[in-house]
Design a protein around this motif. Structure first.
Motif, mmCIF file in Angstrom:
data_model
loop_
_atom_site.group_PDB
_atom_site.id
_atom_site.type_symbol
_atom_site.label_atom_id
_atom_site.label_comp_id
_atom_site.label_asym_id
_atom_site.label_seq_id
_atom_site.Cartn_x
_atom_site.Cartn_y
_atom_site.Cartn_z
ATOM 1 N N PHE A 198 44.018 26.532 49.827
ATOM 2 C CA PHE A 198 43.444 27.610 49.020
ATOM 3 C C PHE A 198 44.597 28.465 48.509
ATOM 4 C CE2 PHE A 198 41.725 31.976 48.699
ATOM 5 C CZ PHE A 198 40.763 31.749 47.729
ATOM 6 N N LEU A 199 44.936 28.326 47.235
ATOM 7 C CA LEU A 199 46.148 28.923 46.686
ATOM 8 C C LEU A 199 45.980 30.384 46.283
ATOM 9 C CD1 LEU A 199 47.389 25.844 44.632
ATOM 10 C CD2 LEU A 199 48.150 26.609 46.900
ATOM 11 N N GLY A 200 44.747 30.883 46.316
ATOM 12 C CA GLY A 200 44.528 32.310 46.156
ATOM 13 C C GLY A 200 44.492 32.837 44.748
ATOM 14 N N ASP A 201 44.386 31.959 43.748
ATOM 15 C CA ASP A 201 44.442 32.449 42.372
ATOM 16 C C ASP A 201 43.192 33.201 41.944
ATOM 17 O OD1 ASP A 201 42.808 30.198 42.300
ATOM 18 O OD2 ASP A 201 43.569 29.521 40.351
ATOM 19 N N GLU A 202 42.136 33.173 42.755
ATOM 20 C CA GLU A 202 40.938 33.948 42.428
ATOM 21 C C GLU A 202 40.824 35.237 43.246
ATOM 22 O OE1 GLU A 202 37.350 31.674 43.407
ATOM 23 O OE2 GLU A 202 38.634 30.352 44.591
ATOM 24 N N LEU A 203 41.840 35.529 44.029
ATOM 25 C CA LEU A 203 41.859 36.772 44.798
ATOM 26 C C LEU A 203 42.400 37.918 43.941
ATOM 27 C CD1 LEU A 203 43.308 35.384 48.159
ATOM 28 C CD2 LEU A 203 40.911 35.912 47.652
ATOM 29 N N PRO A 204 42.086 39.172 44.276
ATOM 30 C CA PRO A 204 42.606 40.304 43.487
ATOM 31 C C PRO A 204 44.119 40.409 43.596
ATOM 32 C CG PRO A 204 41.460 41.077 45.465
ATOM 33 C CD PRO A 204 41.174 39.614 45.354
ATOM 34 N N SER A 205 44.770 40.491 42.452
ATOM 35 C CA SER A 205 46.240 40.495 42.449
ATOM 36 C C SER A 205 46.811 41.777 43.049
ATOM 37 C CB SER A 205 46.769 40.291 41.033
ATOM 38 O OG SER A 205 46.213 41.236 40.140
ATOM 39 N N GLU A 206 46.031 42.862 43.077
ATOM 40 C CA GLU A 206 46.514 44.102 43.670
ATOM 41 C C GLU A 206 46.771 43.929 45.170
ATOM 42 O OE1 GLU A 206 43.690 45.037 40.283
ATOM 43 O OE2 GLU A 206 43.767 43.667 41.993
ATOM 44 N N LYS A 207 45.942 43.144 45.812
ATOM 45 C CA LYS A 207 46.068 42.928 47.248
ATOM 46 C C LYS A 207 46.831 41.657 47.582
ATOM 47 C CE LYS A 207 43.252 42.983 51.481
ATOM 48 N NZ LYS A 207 41.861 43.083 52.016
ATOM 49 N N TYR A 208 46.770 40.701 46.682
ATOM 50 C CA TYR A 208 47.424 39.411 46.903
ATOM 51 C C TYR A 208 48.329 39.101 45.715
ATOM 52 C CZ TYR A 208 43.745 38.950 50.413
ATOM 53 O OH TYR A 208 42.899 39.153 51.488
ATOM 54 N N PRO A 209 49.498 39.742 45.630
ATOM 55 C CA PRO A 209 50.395 39.517 44.497
ATOM 56 C C PRO A 209 50.919 38.080 44.478
ATOM 57 C CG PRO A 209 51.473 40.804 46.210
ATOM 58 C CD PRO A 209 50.036 40.698 46.614
ATOM 59 N N ASN A 210 51.380 37.677 43.319
ATOM 60 C CA ASN A 210 51.799 36.293 43.140
ATOM 61 C C ASN A 210 52.943 35.887 44.060
ATOM 62 O OD1 ASN A 210 49.941 35.480 41.143
ATOM 63 N ND2 ASN A 210 51.112 36.568 39.566
ATOM 64 N N ASP A 211 53.912 36.774 44.289
ATOM 65 C CA ASP A 211 55.040 36.393 45.146
ATOM 66 C C ASP A 211 54.579 36.152 46.582
ATOM 67 O OD1 ASP A 211 54.467 39.073 45.608
ATOM 68 O OD2 ASP A 211 56.562 39.726 45.615
ATOM 69 N N LYS A 212 53.585 36.912 47.027
ATOM 70 C CA LYS A 212 53.048 36.724 48.372
ATOM 71 C C LYS A 212 52.303 35.393 48.474
ATOM 72 C CE LYS A 212 49.919 38.870 51.754
ATOM 73 N NZ LYS A 212 49.062 40.068 52.035
ATOM 74 N N LEU A 231 41.670 26.947 36.142
ATOM 75 C CA LEU A 231 42.171 27.045 34.773
ATOM 76 C C LEU A 231 41.832 28.408 34.173
ATOM 77 C CD1 LEU A 231 41.310 23.454 33.495
ATOM 78 C CD2 LEU A 231 43.537 24.339 34.260
ATOM 79 N N GLY A 232 41.978 29.446 34.986
ATOM 80 C CA GLY A 232 41.741 30.800 34.523
ATOM 81 C C GLY A 232 40.666 31.500 35.311
ATOM 82 N N ILE A 233 40.998 32.682 35.843
ATOM 83 C CA ILE A 233 40.068 33.495 36.619
ATOM 84 C C ILE A 233 39.882 34.835 35.907
ATOM 85 C CG2 ILE A 233 39.738 34.740 38.791
ATOM 86 C CD1 ILE A 233 39.257 31.782 39.094
ATOM 87 N N TRP A 234 38.650 35.168 35.583
ATOM 88 C CA TRP A 234 38.368 36.392 34.819
ATOM 89 C C TRP A 234 38.785 37.642 35.575
ATOM 90 C CZ3 TRP A 234 36.822 36.262 29.838
ATOM 91 C CH2 TRP A 234 36.256 35.081 29.351
ATOM 92 N N SER A 235 38.578 37.682 36.875
ATOM 93 C CA SER A 235 38.728 38.930 37.626
ATOM 94 C C SER A 235 40.162 39.248 38.035
ATOM 95 C CB SER A 235 37.854 38.880 38.884
ATOM 96 O OG SER A 235 38.231 37.794 39.716
ATOM 97 N N ARG A 236 41.070 38.264 37.989
ATOM 98 C CA ARG A 236 42.437 38.512 38.441
ATOM 99 C C ARG A 236 43.262 39.140 37.322
ATOM 100 N NH1 ARG A 236 45.646 37.171 42.822
ATOM 101 N NH2 ARG A 236 47.879 36.997 42.377
ATOM 102 N N LYS A 237 43.837 40.306 37.555
ATOM 103 C CA LYS A 237 44.573 41.032 36.515
ATOM 104 C C LYS A 237 45.933 40.403 36.221
ATOM 105 C CE LYS A 237 42.361 45.489 37.461
ATOM 106 N NZ LYS A 237 42.559 46.909 37.865
ATOM 107 N N ASP A 238 46.620 39.917 37.265
ATOM 108 C CA ASP A 238 47.941 39.307 37.107
ATOM 109 C C ASP A 238 47.771 37.801 37.289
ATOM 110 O OD1 ASP A 238 50.615 38.821 36.871
ATOM 111 O OD2 ASP A 238 51.174 39.640 38.829
ATOM 112 N N PRO A 239 47.657 37.040 36.208
ATOM 113 C CA PRO A 239 47.342 35.620 36.322
ATOM 114 C C PRO A 239 48.307 34.877 37.247
ATOM 115 C CG PRO A 239 47.209 36.315 34.041
ATOM 116 C CD PRO A 239 47.824 37.457 34.805
ATOM 117 N N TRP A 240 47.752 33.957 38.004
ATOM 118 C CA TRP A 240 48.499 33.210 39.011
ATOM 119 C C TRP A 240 49.381 32.121 38.408
ATOM 120 C CZ3 TRP A 240 48.276 28.002 40.254
ATOM 121 C CH2 TRP A 240 48.806 27.607 41.488
ATOM 122 N N ALA A 241 48.809 31.330 37.530
ATOM 123 C CA ALA A 241 49.508 30.128 37.073
ATOM 124 C C ALA A 241 50.853 30.404 36.404
ATOM 125 C CB ALA A 241 48.605 29.315 36.145
ATOM 126 N N PRO A 242 50.980 31.382 35.496
ATOM 127 C CA PRO A 242 52.279 31.590 34.848
ATOM 128 C C PRO A 242 53.399 31.931 35.818
ATOM 129 C CG PRO A 242 50.551 32.710 33.634
ATOM 130 C CD PRO A 242 49.946 32.266 34.924
#
Length: 276
Positions: A198-212, A231-242
Motif C-alpha cells: 500500500f504505497l499511500g498515494d490516496e492518503l492526505p499529503s499533509e499527514k503523509y508527505p511524499n518523502d515519508k 492514476l490520480g487521486i482527487w483528495s490528495r493535494k500533493d500528487p504522489w506519482a510525480p
C-alpha cells in the motif's frame, strides 16, 4: 486480500466474450510480453484508475524504466470531464497494451461493497462511485455484480485490443468471501495488495508527505509483494506519482528487485492459464 477457488464462467458470458474477441481482433494478454528473464526478487506493481491526471507521467516513467505493470480499470470521472475508459483515453490504453502491460477489471462503476445481505441467494449492498448512479446504494445479486466486472473487462478489451486477465480488484479492496466466491463463479479471481504494498498515494499529503511514503516503501517492501498506486487521486493535494514513482522504482531496482505483471504471479498463473 482474501480469495477463494473457482467455478467456470457461465456459458452465456463465455460466448459473449468470444464474440467480442472475434469482433475486436483481440490477442491473448499472455502473448504480448516475452517470457520474463530470471528474477529472484519479483514485485508486482499495480495501478487502479483515478482522475487520470498523472496517467501520461506514469506511462513515461514506466517506459523509461522498462517496467511492466497491471492496470485495474473502472470507468471513473476524469479531470478533463470524461471517463477513464472513454474514447478520449482509448489511445493511451492502446499504447500501454503495445508496451506489454496487463489489464484487469476494477468494476465498471467502481462499485464499493458495503455488506453481504442476509438472504438465501447471495446479495450484496453496493455503492457505485462512478457513472450515472454514483453515490446511491443498491442491493445487487451476484449476477449484477458480475455484470459490472465483465462490463469493465469488455471495455478494456475494446480500448486495448488485448484480452484482460481473468482477475478483478474490488474498489477500496472492500470485499467479502461471499462476493469473491460469486466473482469466481463467473470467472474472475480477486487480487488485493500486500500490506507493505500500500504505497499511500490516496492518503492526505499533509499527514503523509511524499518523502515519508517513499522512505517507508523502500524500507518495508519485500519480494513477492503486490504494490498499489492510482492514476490520480482527487483528495490528495500533493500528487504522489510525480515525486515518488520513479525514485521508488530506481530505489527498488538498486535493492535487486525486478518488476513483473500479474500474469507471472505464482498465486494467479494457474488461474489465468485455466481461463484463457
Amino acid at each position: 486480500m482474501r480469495s477463494a477457488e473457482h467455478r467456470s464462467r457461465p456459458r452465456a458470458g463465455a460466448l459473449a466474450a468470444a464474440a467480442l474477441a472475434g469482433a475486436a481482433g483481440l490477442v491473448s494478454a499472455q502473448t504480448i510480453a516475452p517470457p520474463p528473464a530470471s528474477c529472484d526478487k519479483p514485485l508486482y506493481l499495480t495501478f487502479d484508475t483515478g482522475h487520470m491526471g498523472v496517467a501520461p507521467l506514469v506511462a513515461e516513467v514506466l517506459q523509461r524504466q522498462q517496467v511492466r505493470v497491471t492496470f485495474f480499470a473502472a470507468d471513473e470521472k476524469t479531470q478533463t470531464g470524461g471517463d477513464s475508459l472513454d474514447n478520449q483515453w482509448a489511445p493511451w490504453w492502446k499504447a500501454r497494451a503495445a508496451e506489454g502491460h496487463a489489464f484487469a477489471s476494477h468494476t465498471h462503476s467502481h462499485a464499493y461493497w458495503l455488506a453481504d445481505e442476509r438472504t438465501v441467494e447471495p446479495r450484496f449492498r453496493i455503492r457505485p462511485s462512478a457513472g450515472a448512479f454514483a453515490g446511491r446504494t443498491f442491493t445487487w445479486t451476484a449476477a449484477q455484480y458480475c455484470e459490472s466486472i465483465q462490463q469493465a473487462a469488455d471495455r478494456l478489451a475494446h480500448v486495448t485490443g488485448v484480452k484482460p486477465l481473468p482477475l478483478w480488484r474490488a474498489p477500496g479492496g472492500k470485499t467479502s468471501p461471499k462476493l469473491e466466491q460469486a466473482a469466481q463463479a463467473c470467472g474472475y479471481r480477486h487480487v488485493g495488495w500486500s500490506p507493505a504494498g500500500f504505497l499511500g498515494d490516496e492518503l492526505p499529503s499533509e499527514k503523509y508527505p511524499n518523502d515519508k511514503l517513499l522512505a517507508q516503501a523502500l524500507q518495508r517492501i519485500r519480494p513477492g509483494d503486490v504494490l498499489l498506486a492510482h492514476l490520480g487521486i482527487w483528495s490528495r493535494k500533493d500528487p504522489w506519482a510525480p515525486a515518488v514513482l520513479e525514485p521508488l522504482i530506481v530505489g527498488l531496482k538498486a535493492q535487486g528487485f525486478c518488476f513483473r505483471t500479474l500474469r507471472d504471479h505464482p498465486d494467479y498463473r494457474a488461474w489465468i492459464a485455466a481461463h484463457p
